[in-house]
Design a protein around this motif. Structure first.
Motif, PDB file in Angstrom:
ATOM      1  N   ILE A 121      -6.930  -9.510  -8.986  1.00  0.00           N
ATOM      2  CA  ILE A 121      -7.987  -8.505  -8.805  1.00  0.00           C
ATOM      3  C   ILE A 121      -7.602  -7.546  -7.679  1.00  0.00           C
ATOM      4  O   ILE A 121      -7.782  -6.335  -7.789  1.00  0.00           O
ATOM      5  CB  ILE A 121      -9.342  -9.183  -8.530  1.00  0.00           C
ATOM      6  N   TYR A 122      -7.039  -8.076  -6.602  1.00  0.00           N
ATOM      7  CA  TYR A 122      -6.597  -7.243  -5.486  1.00  0.00           C
ATOM      8  C   TYR A 122      -5.498  -6.271  -5.934  1.00  0.00           C
ATOM      9  O   TYR A 122      -5.526  -5.091  -5.584  1.00  0.00           O
ATOM     10  CB  TYR A 122      -6.097  -8.136  -4.344  1.00  0.00           C
ATOM     11  N   GLN A 163       3.677   0.698  -4.832  1.00  0.00           N
ATOM     12  CA  GLN A 163       2.566   0.696  -5.786  1.00  0.00           C
ATOM     13  C   GLN A 163       3.059   1.073  -7.178  1.00  0.00           C
ATOM     14  O   GLN A 163       2.594   0.516  -8.170  1.00  0.00           O
ATOM     15  CB  GLN A 163       1.471   1.657  -5.337  1.00  0.00           C
ATOM     16  N   ASN A 175      -5.016  -5.157  -8.946  1.00  0.00           N
ATOM     17  CA  ASN A 175      -5.644  -4.150  -9.812  1.00  0.00           C
ATOM     18  C   ASN A 175      -6.324  -3.077  -8.968  1.00  0.00           C
ATOM     19  O   ASN A 175      -6.300  -1.902  -9.312  1.00  0.00           O
ATOM     20  CB  ASN A 175      -6.659  -4.786 -10.752  1.00  0.00           C
ATOM     21  N   HIS A 176      -6.916  -3.499  -7.852  1.00  0.00           N
ATOM     22  CA  HIS A 176      -7.562  -2.544  -6.952  1.00  0.00           C
ATOM     23  C   HIS A 176      -6.517  -1.614  -6.321  1.00  0.00           C
ATOM     24  O   HIS A 176      -6.747  -0.412  -6.181  1.00  0.00           O
ATOM     25  CB  HIS A 176      -8.347  -3.289  -5.882  1.00  0.00           C
ATOM     26  N   ARG A 230      -5.423   0.827  -8.833  1.00  0.00           N
ATOM     27  CA  ARG A 230      -6.564   1.671  -9.212  1.00  0.00           C
ATOM     28  C   ARG A 230      -6.683   1.851 -10.725  1.00  0.00           C
ATOM     29  O   ARG A 230      -7.150   2.854 -11.214  1.00  0.00           O
ATOM     30  CB  ARG A 230      -6.478   3.042  -8.541  1.00  0.00           C
ATOM     31  N   VAL A 276      -7.277  -0.747 -14.319  1.00  0.00           N
ATOM     32  CA  VAL A 276      -7.428  -2.079 -14.878  1.00  0.00           C
ATOM     33  C   VAL A 276      -7.011  -2.033 -16.345  1.00  0.00           C
ATOM     34  O   VAL A 276      -7.663  -1.390 -17.155  1.00  0.00           O
ATOM     35  CB  VAL A 276      -8.887  -2.576 -14.757  1.00  0.00           C
ATOM     36  N   GLU A 296       0.812  -1.208   0.000  1.00  0.00           N
ATOM     37  CA  GLU A 296       0.000   0.000   0.000  1.00  0.00           C
ATOM     38  C   GLU A 296       0.855   1.273   0.000  1.00  0.00           C
ATOM     39  O   GLU A 296       0.330   2.364  -0.129  1.00  0.00           O
ATOM     40  CB  GLU A 296      -0.951  -0.018   1.191  1.00  0.00           C
TER      41      GLU A 296
END
Length: 121
Positions: free
Chosen positions: A94-95, A24, A97-98, A101, A103, A19
């Motif tokens: 998917i996590y 990131q 990609n989240h 932020r 896709v 995070e």
């Protein structure tokens, strides 16, 4: 780190750190590689399923099921392991990609292929 499962293990080791903005940014750079690897894994699972399906259905000696399991239980275990090989990394992708932020288009293509292959299994 040549398999998706090894990449996921590495990311799990640093899950709390993902995070941070610096990590990131690195994840954004590696995201496409991760999606390409996952696409390759999906193709491998699909090829394995199609290659061995007839031998599993016929309960031949070269079927990829454990010899200590009855044929039906072995076939079920084999298919569940293939599903797990598909589903577990998808949750992490998917996590990621989240976290990023964003896709990419390639992920949407991979997600459609995942759904088709998962439905076959």
């Amino acid at each position: 780190l040549d398999t998706m499962q090894n990449r996921i293990k590495l990311f799990n080791a640093f899950e709390g750190l993902l995070e941070r903005p610096i990590l990131q940014a690195e994840l954004e750079r590696k995201q496409q590689v991760l999606i390409e690897q996952y696409h390759k894994d999906i193709a491998d699972v699909q090829a394995s399923f199609e290659k061995h399906r007839a031998s599993v259905d016929a309960c031949t000696d070269d079927a990829p099921i454990y010899s200590n399991l009855p044929p039906v239980a072995g076939a079920i275990y084999w298919v569940r392991s293939l599903r797990s090989r598909l589903r577990d990394p998808m949750v992490k992708v998917i996590y990621f990609n989240h976290l990023v932020r964003e896709v990419p288009e390639s992920f949407e293509k991979v997600q459609k292929i995942f759904e088709v292959v998962a439905e076959k299994l």
